[in-house]
Write an enzyme that holds these catalytic residues in place. Structure first.
Site, PDB file in Angstrom:
ATOM      1  CG  ASP A 125      -1.958  -1.087   1.207  1.00 41.70           C
ATOM      2  OD1 ASP A 125      -2.377  -1.479   0.109  1.00 41.70           O
ATOM      3  OD2 ASP A 125      -2.376  -1.521   2.293  1.00 41.70           O
ATOM      4  CG  ASP A 143      -6.622  -1.263  -1.617  1.00 44.77           C
ATOM      5  OD1 ASP A 143      -6.915  -2.463  -1.713  1.00 44.77           O
ATOM      6  OD2 ASP A 143      -5.703  -0.833  -0.890  1.00 44.77           O
TER       7      ASP A 143
END
Length: 165
Positions: A125, A143
């Site tokens: 991330d 995401d």
């Protein structure tokens, strides 16, 4: 197989691959150029790039689970869901185009994150957004694909409900 059906399947595959590609290329760049927990302010403190290896799911959910439970919940079950979702969109011919695109975004994002989980043991991330009271957790392009697809489906559902009433 009729050419219209071949075109439809080709478009589905291209949308899914584009989502996977954007996700994997961005993660590869981040893994190569940014050390873990390094912070880079892109737009003041509103858009920040910060590499975090997430062994859990969204917002580190499930991070503390045992490895076997985590593998089942975060890899095996999503892989089964993505397989059925892919079969559904490839075989069901009357899905509205915007819904079809949204589902492709969700599948592409899901595949991108599952690939990381299987290949690296965690998901990279790296994006954080903060504008006033609006702020996100640290996320990645997969995401973003999943959320975009879900928002499109939600808005379509709300629109249909409003039209019926």
């Amino acid at each position: 197989m009729p050419s219209k059906q071949i075109l439809r399947i080709t478009i589905i595959i291209l949308i899914i691959l584009a989502n996977i590609g954007c996700d994997q290329v961005s993660k590869k760049i981040v893994r190569r150029r940014i050390s873990e927990n390094e912070t880079i302010e892109v737009f003041r403190n509103h858009l920040i790039v910060m590499r975090v290896e997430n062994s859990g799911a969204f917002l580190s959910f499930g991070d503390s689970l045992s490895k076997s439970v985590k593998n089942i919940l975060l890899s095996v079950l999503p892989l089964i869901a993505l397989t059925f979702g892919s079969i559904y969109i490839l075989t069901k011919q009357n899905i509205p185009p915007l819904s079809l695109m949204a589902i492709c975004f969700i599948i592409g994002g899901g595949i991108g994150n599952i690939f990381d989980r299987i290949a690296y043991g965690s998901v990279t991330d790296f994006l954080y957004v903060h504008f006033g009271i609006f702020q996100t957790g640290i996320f990645n392009m997969a995401d973003l694909s999943i959320i975009t697809g879900a928002i499109i489906i939600l808005l379509q559902s709300l629109y249909r409900r409003m039209r019926v009433q």
